[in-house]
Design a protein around this motif. Structure first.
Motif, PDB file in Angstrom:
ATOM      1  N   LYS A  51      65.469   7.641  43.364  1.00 38.70           N
ATOM      2  CA  LYS A  51      64.923   6.485  43.183  1.00 38.70           C
ATOM      3  C   LYS A  51      65.749   5.111  43.997  1.00 38.70           C
ATOM      4  O   LYS A  51      65.151   4.165  44.048  1.00 38.70           O
ATOM      5  CB  LYS A  51      65.047   6.067  41.655  1.00 38.70           C
ATOM      6  CG  LYS A  51      64.076   7.051  40.904  1.00 38.70           C
ATOM      7  CD  LYS A  51      63.788   6.444  39.397  1.00 38.70           C
ATOM      8  CE  LYS A  51      63.121   7.477  38.721  1.00 38.70           C
ATOM      9  NZ  LYS A  51      63.126   6.944  37.389  1.00 38.70           N
ATOM     10  N   ASN A 106      62.557   2.828  48.267  1.00 41.19           N
ATOM     11  CA  ASN A 106      62.705   3.495  46.507  1.00 41.19           C
ATOM     12  C   ASN A 106      63.497   2.157  45.752  1.00 41.19           C
ATOM     13  O   ASN A 106      63.366   2.082  44.753  1.00 41.19           O
ATOM     14  CB  ASN A 106      62.995   4.570  46.491  1.00 41.19           C
ATOM     15  CG  ASN A 106      61.752   5.696  46.604  1.00 41.19           C
ATOM     16  OD1 ASN A 106      60.769   5.372  47.091  1.00 41.19           O
ATOM     17  ND2 ASN A 106      62.500   6.880  46.480  1.00 41.19           N
ATOM     18  N   TYR A 163      62.118   0.693  42.416  1.00 36.31           N
ATOM     19  CA  TYR A 163      62.643   0.956  41.102  1.00 36.31           C
ATOM     20  C   TYR A 163      63.758  -0.065  40.528  1.00 36.31           C
ATOM     21  O   TYR A 163      63.818  -0.021  39.472  1.00 36.31           O
ATOM     22  CB  TYR A 163      62.971   2.213  41.063  1.00 36.31           C
ATOM     23  CG  TYR A 163      62.154   3.508  41.320  1.00 36.31           C
ATOM     24  CD1 TYR A 163      60.846   3.650  40.467  1.00 36.31           C
ATOM     25  CD2 TYR A 163      62.067   4.137  42.422  1.00 36.31           C
ATOM     26  CE1 TYR A 163      60.352   4.571  40.609  1.00 36.31           C
ATOM     27  CE2 TYR A 163      61.056   4.944  42.884  1.00 36.31           C
ATOM     28  CZ  TYR A 163      60.029   5.206  41.655  1.00 36.31           C
ATOM     29  OH  TYR A 163      59.258   6.225  42.123  1.00 36.31           O
TER      30      TYR A 163
END
Length: 250
Positions: free
Chosen positions: A24, A193, A197
């Motif tokens: 993530k 990412n 996130y």
């Protein structure tokens, strides 16, 4: 000599964009591409660059570069032949579950002259990558005598006491027990990412600097993408020598 490239002293290859992790924090996003660098062209590029420049270090990474260990082997072997002192690899250590294959790859890396392995282990990698397999790889590397250290990703800073960093420190302690120290690692920057996130950690839109950005008017590192792109060209279409000589910043 091209005035923009006269200070080149390092070569980097993204071996593949494919990855065994689903991290993530990854600045590259979801790693949906299966592209990987052409081995013969990459090896030729190393020799061609070294004919014209004094290269101090070479690095391979990804994605997960050891999905193509033979390519890593050939590139690092070429670097060894060219007298490049530092031959580095960044890997998450998870490319096979088979012990004999893990042993084989560890021996290949040692034979190729690889002398620095940075193992990406932290709370983010270990969400999807089994620690026991990575530990097995690390132990096999230790047997070869190749230098290996953990290379964690930190959220905000290594000293920040967030829950992700706490878990990372526990994971690193497992490698400390078998004699593997850690590098400084890197600070996660807001891209891919990580921005998706963990956007709330980048307060006031203050983004941590991307350490991989190069001064376009003073290129020191020749960085090859998995699809052959380099500078403003592509080694599938032109030689690296022609690409370097014709380079102009955009």
């Amino acid at each position: 000599m091209n005035k923009y490239t006269k200070n080149i002293n390092r070569i980097e290859f993204v071996i593949t964009n494919s990855c065994t992790g689903k991290c993530k924090h990854c600045s590259q996003g979801e790693h949906v591409s299966n592209e990987h660098i052409d081995t013969k062209l990459a090896v030729q590029a190393v020799h061609d660059i070294c004919n014209d420049y004094k290269i101090d270090s070479l690095m391979t990474f990804g994605g997960e570069p050891l999905l193509y260990p033979e390519t890593v082997f050939e590139i690092h072997s070429a670097a060894k032949e060219c007298g490049i002192k530092y031959k580095e690899l960044i890997t998450n250590g998870y490319f096979s579950k088979k012990i004999d294959r893990i042993q084989q790859v560890a021996e290949m890396l040692a034979k190729s002259g690889t002398n620095i392995i940075k193992l990406s282990v932290d709370s983010f990698h270990q969400e999807s990558i089994p620690l026991e397999i990575v530990m097995e790889f690390a132990k096999e590397i230790l047997k070869t005598g190749v230098s290996i250290q953990t290379h964690p990703a930190w959220l905000i800073s290594p000293n920040d006491n967030n829950r992700f960093n706490k878990k990372t420190k526990k994971i690193l302690s497992e490698f400390n027990k078998i004699g593997i120290d850690q590098s400084d690692g890197n600070i996660i920057f807001a891209s891919g990412n990580a921005l998706k996130y963990f956007g709330e950690y980048f307060i006031d839109n203050k983004k941590i600097h991307n350490p991989y950005l190069e001064d376009k008017k003073d290129i020191k590192t020749i960085s090859f993408s998995a699809n052959g792109n380099v500078l403003n060209g592509n080694i599938y279409k032109n030689t690296i020598t022609d690409i370097i000589n014709s380079y102009e910043p955009k």
